[in-house]
Design a protein around this motif. Structure first.
Motif, short mmCIF file in Angstrom:
data_model
loop_
_atom_site.label_atom_id
_atom_site.label_comp_id
_atom_site.label_asym_id
_atom_site.label_seq_id
_atom_site.Cartn_x
_atom_site.Cartn_y
_atom_site.Cartn_z
N THR A 41 -57.37 -46.23 63.34
CA THR A 41 -56.82 -45.16 64.17
C THR A 41 -55.54 -45.65 64.83
OG1 THR A 41 -58.95 -44.11 64.60
CG2 THR A 41 -57.22 -43.73 66.22
N ILE A 42 -54.50 -44.83 64.77
CA ILE A 42 -53.22 -45.18 65.38
C ILE A 42 -52.98 -44.25 66.57
CG2 ILE A 42 -50.72 -45.27 65.01
CD1 ILE A 42 -51.33 -45.79 62.02
N VAL A 43 -52.72 -44.85 67.72
CA VAL A 43 -52.36 -44.09 68.92
C VAL A 43 -50.85 -44.11 69.04
CG1 VAL A 43 -52.56 -43.95 71.43
CG2 VAL A 43 -54.54 -44.67 70.06
N ALA A 44 -50.25 -42.92 69.07
CA ALA A 44 -48.80 -42.78 69.09
C ALA A 44 -48.43 -41.62 70.01
CB ALA A 44 -48.27 -42.54 67.68
N PRO A 45 -47.15 -41.50 70.38
CA PRO A 45 -46.75 -40.36 71.22
C PRO A 45 -47.09 -39.03 70.54
CG PRO A 45 -45.00 -41.99 71.13
CD PRO A 45 -46.01 -42.40 70.10
N VAL A 46 -47.57 -38.08 71.32
CA VAL A 46 -47.93 -36.79 70.76
C VAL A 46 -46.67 -35.99 70.43
CG1 VAL A 46 -48.17 -35.66 73.02
CG2 VAL A 46 -49.39 -34.75 71.03
N HIS B 19 -58.00 -40.53 83.76
CA HIS B 19 -57.87 -39.08 83.77
C HIS B 19 -56.54 -38.67 84.37
CE1 HIS B 19 -61.87 -38.57 82.37
NE2 HIS B 19 -62.37 -39.24 83.38
N TYR B 20 -56.05 -37.55 83.90
CA TYR B 20 -54.79 -37.01 84.38
C TYR B 20 -54.89 -36.67 85.86
CZ TYR B 20 -51.20 -33.54 85.27
OH TYR B 20 -50.16 -32.83 85.82
N ALA B 21 -54.01 -37.25 86.65
CA ALA B 21 -53.94 -36.95 88.08
C ALA B 21 -52.60 -36.30 88.38
CB ALA B 21 -54.11 -38.22 88.91
N PRO B 22 -52.58 -35.10 88.93
CA PRO B 22 -51.31 -34.44 89.24
C PRO B 22 -50.59 -35.13 90.39
CG PRO B 22 -53.15 -33.17 90.10
CD PRO B 22 -53.74 -34.30 89.30
N GLY C 48 -55.65 -35.23 78.40
CA GLY C 48 -54.49 -34.99 79.22
C GLY C 48 -53.37 -35.99 79.05
N LEU C 49 -53.47 -36.86 78.06
CA LEU C 49 -52.48 -37.92 77.87
C LEU C 49 -51.29 -37.44 77.05
CD1 LEU C 49 -55.00 -40.79 77.09
CD2 LEU C 49 -53.67 -40.54 79.19
#
Length: 303
Positions: free
Chosen positions: A84-89, A215-218, A102-103
């Motif tokens: 699995t490759i994690v890359a910019p969406v 987790h995404y924090a605003p 949320g990343l």
């Protein structure tokens, strides 16, 4: 169950038991937040970890992720297969916020199992498929075990025989000029380093499936278990008649709908530059446990 029937079930927003060479997965359309929320619900005691978007080929991967030369080299060497490759969406709609936790990155792979790729080709888009086990139990590597674990939640299931690899995929991030090993698997560190050079220390573990999510924090402070909005706050309501319907996580009190809306509404509320974001109480059972865990982290109580 034919590949076309499984693809039709995914298109309709249903869950599908899908074989891969690593473990059996519980699959859903990666762009359908409600279907993705149903996966977390079915697995029980859910955590908002990022999920892997499975695609049929490299072109499908580059439609949703931004690959540099090293990411392409890894894909050329190990795909189809358990990397699995994690890359910019690249496309936030085709892999929804809930699937990405949320990343701004996305985890993607081309599975080596021929039935999985056939379903993906028939479906024509990315599919998330975390292991089809209930939380805390071993990942299923046979069709029978997958059915026993989460078959109750799936409207379709494909028997692909025993999984050839039997452990979850290796996860590597390729971000900001750095390559790091986030999760070990059957594609080894030595194999990866032989191709792209020494790996960085793991500083992006939250981007990997199977790891605790950051987790995404605003930007705006989050206040949980609120019965009303304070001066300058936006209230994210839950349930009938609570707050402004525009900002309701679920007007009917549906936890699955609330989970599907959570990341999007936090981001949209934050764009309004409020003094703070208040959130109505969320029941703690089922998906509510994950929603509350997510909100506690956003409010600074955890992690």
């Amino acid at each position: 169950m034919t590949d076309a029937e499984a693809a039709a079930a995914l298109s309709a927003g249903h869950l599908v038991i899908l074989p891969t060479e690593t473990v059996y997965g519980l699959a859903a359309d990666a762009g359908n937040a409600k279907a993705v929320a149903a996966i977390f619900e079915a697995k029980g005691r859910p955590r908002f970890n990022p999920l892997i978007a499975h695609v049929a080929d490299l072109a499908g991967a580059e439609a949703i992720a931004v690959f540099d030369e090293r990411a392409r080299a890894l894909a050329d060497a190990f795909w189809p297969g358990p990397l699995t490759i994690v890359a910019p969406v690249r496309d936030r709609e085709r892999v929804c916020d809930l699937a990405r936790a949320g990343l701004d990155s996305v985890a993607v792979r081309v599975p080596g199992h021929p039935r999985a790729r056939a379903v993906l080709s028939a479906f024509g888009g990315p599919v998330v498929a975390p292991s089809a086990n209930r939380s805390g139990r071993p990942s299923p590597t046979t069709f029978e075990d997958a059915l026993e674990e989460t078959g109750f939640a799936a409207s379709a299931a494909i028997d692909g025989g025993p999984c050839a690899v039997g452990v979850e995929s290796t996860v590597v991030s390729v971000l900001d000029g750095r390559v790091a090993l986030l999760r070990p698997g059957s594609v080894t560190r030595d194999q990866i380093e032989a191709l792209v050079g020494p790996l960085e220390q793991d500083g992006e573990g939250h981007r990997s499936p199977g790891r605790t999510a950051l987790h995404y924090a605003p930007d705006a402070p989050v206040r949980i278990n609120a019965d009303r909005a304070g001066e300058g706050e936006i209230l994210l309501g839950f349930g009938p008649g609570v707050g402004d319907p525009r900002w309701s996580l679920s007007p009917t009190g549906d936890l699955r709908e609330a989970a599907a809306n959570l990341f999007r509404m936090l981001r949209e509320a934050d764009r309004e530059k409020p003094v703070g974001i208040a959130v109505s109480p969320i029941p703690a059972q089922g998906l509510g446990e994950a929603i509350n865990d997510r909100l506690k982290r956003a409010a600074g109580f955890v992690g």
